[in-house]
Design a protein around this motif. Structure first.
Motif, PDB file in Angstrom:
ATOM      1  N   TYR A  28      -4.055  -4.607   8.488  1.00  0.00           N
ATOM      2  CA  TYR A  28      -4.177  -6.125   7.778  1.00  0.00           C
ATOM      3  C   TYR A  28      -3.490  -5.698   6.139  1.00  0.00           C
ATOM      4  O   TYR A  28      -2.907  -6.551   5.801  1.00  0.00           O
ATOM      5  CB  TYR A  28      -5.614  -6.259   7.475  1.00  0.00           C
ATOM      6  N   MET A  29      -4.019  -4.554   5.615  1.00  0.00           N
ATOM      7  CA  MET A  29      -3.219  -4.317   4.380  1.00  0.00           C
ATOM      8  C   MET A  29      -1.925  -4.003   4.500  1.00  0.00           C
ATOM      9  O   MET A  29      -0.956  -4.671   3.657  1.00  0.00           O
ATOM     10  CB  MET A  29      -3.766  -2.938   3.904  1.00  0.00           C
ATOM     11  N   ILE A  52      -7.483   3.553   2.589  1.00  0.00           N
ATOM     12  CA  ILE A  52      -7.092   2.265   3.275  1.00  0.00           C
ATOM     13  C   ILE A  52      -5.456   2.396   3.935  1.00  0.00           C
ATOM     14  O   ILE A  52      -5.025   1.585   4.870  1.00  0.00           O
ATOM     15  CB  ILE A  52      -7.242   0.882   2.539  1.00  0.00           C
ATOM     16  N   GLN A  73      -9.263  -1.227   7.796  1.00  0.00           N
ATOM     17  CA  GLN A  73      -8.152  -2.268   7.382  1.00  0.00           C
ATOM     18  C   GLN A  73      -6.807  -1.901   7.051  1.00  0.00           C
ATOM     19  O   GLN A  73      -6.136  -2.638   6.351  1.00  0.00           O
ATOM     20  CB  GLN A  73      -9.094  -2.707   5.749  1.00  0.00           C
ATOM     21  N   LEU A  89      -9.370  -6.680  -0.679  1.00  0.00           N
ATOM     22  CA  LEU A  89      -9.805  -5.582   0.036  1.00  0.00           C
ATOM     23  C   LEU A  89     -10.227  -4.187  -0.721  1.00  0.00           C
ATOM     24  O   LEU A  89     -10.621  -2.949  -0.242  1.00  0.00           O
ATOM     25  CB  LEU A  89      -8.460  -4.970   0.922  1.00  0.00           C
TER      26      LEU A  89
END
Length: 285
Positions: free
Chosen positions: A145-146, A135, A142, A173
């Motif tokens: 967003y992370m 991630i 994602q 997540l």
């Protein structure tokens, strides 16, 4: 509740929390700040060991670093050694999740005589962000967003509610079944992030690579990882297993980054068998 202690060492004063009975087991994380409410990962070991949960420099009530490089992994394992010596523990067990596991690998490489065993959960021996299923890789869906959640969590004046909301979203997540969040994280455990440590790690982990040194690890090692781990993909754990002779590796088919919560019963069974095998001198789980 965990019992707080302030330990004076020749590298400064450190805050730690203890719970459980049995042989001493050290747990820490590179940028978490712990308190009397404890930690979910650490709780998994308190029925088997006296767990010593450590706030590193710049975390909680531990000493403030006078120079930035005191926050490095190399310096941190020297701090852990100073704490062990101050506690007059000849050797202890170590268990680490995520960056705690990375620290555990470095500890086992540099101070094998200090560790009776090592449990590494959802960790890596080198820069895991280069993997596209991580991630933290820019191509992961994602990723953005992370990154935004991490930056927001560093803001100094967040209310407790705001911090909790952001932290919850970040954690979801990394769950195989995010809808089960409330079930997994149902205890009154509250921990925060040490921003200075997180910022230093964000720079340091790009050059972190102990993969070639894994062959030198002589500590009995158990490696665990969720099959769907988006933070430290399972290939990272397989690399550790391949590198450490006689290590044991067990995947968790229905877990992401938190197998000790997502498959709690299996996790408990696996670590119990591992520690029993140490006492019996067994070569296998």
């Amino acid at each position: 509740m965990w019992k707080q202690q302030l330990i004076h060492t020749d590298r400064g004063t450190f805050e730690l929390f203890t719970k459980g009975h049995g042989e001493p087991l050290c747990i820490t994380h590179l940028y978490s700040q712990f308190n009397e409410t404890g930690d979910y990962f650490a709780d998994s070991f308190t029925s088997l060991h006296k767990v010593i949960l450590i706030n590193l420099k710049d975390a909680g009530n531990s000493v403030t670093a006078s120079q930035e490089d005191e926050l490095s992994m190399e310096e941190t394992i020297q701090d852990l050694e100073a704490i062990r010596e101050a506690l007059r523990i000849s050797s202890w067990h170590f268990a680490g999740h995520s960056t705690g596991g990375m620290l555990g690998l470095l500890y086992a490489i540099n101070y094998p005589q200090s560790l009776q065993s090592l449990v590494v959960v959802g960790a890596a021996a080198s820069d895991y962000s280069k993997m596209k299923d991580c991630i933290y890789h820019p191509e992961h869906p994602q990723f953005a967003y992370m990154q935004q959640l991490i930056e927001d969590l560093k803001l100094p004046h967040l209310t407790k509610k705001e911090r909790t909301t952001l932290s919850t979203e970040r954690t979801k997540l990394s769950l195989y079944k995010p809808e089960q969040y409330e079930t997994y994280f149902s205890k009154a455990i509250y921990k925060t992030m040490a921003a200075s440590r997180m910022n230093y790690f964000a720079k340091e982990f790009r050059s972190f690579d102990v993969s070639e040194q894994l062959a030198n690890v002589t500590t009995k090692t158990l490696i665990l990882c969720g099959q769907h781990d988006v933070q430290c993909p399972i290939a990272s754990s397989l690399q550790i297993h391949k590198g450490i002779r006689d290590s044991s590796f067990i995947p968790f088919e229905h877990s992401n980054h938190y197998p000790f919560l997502e498959e709690e019963e299996k996790f408990s069974s696996v670590i119990t068998a591992f520690y029993h095998s140490l006492k019996e001198g067994s070569e296998h789980l």
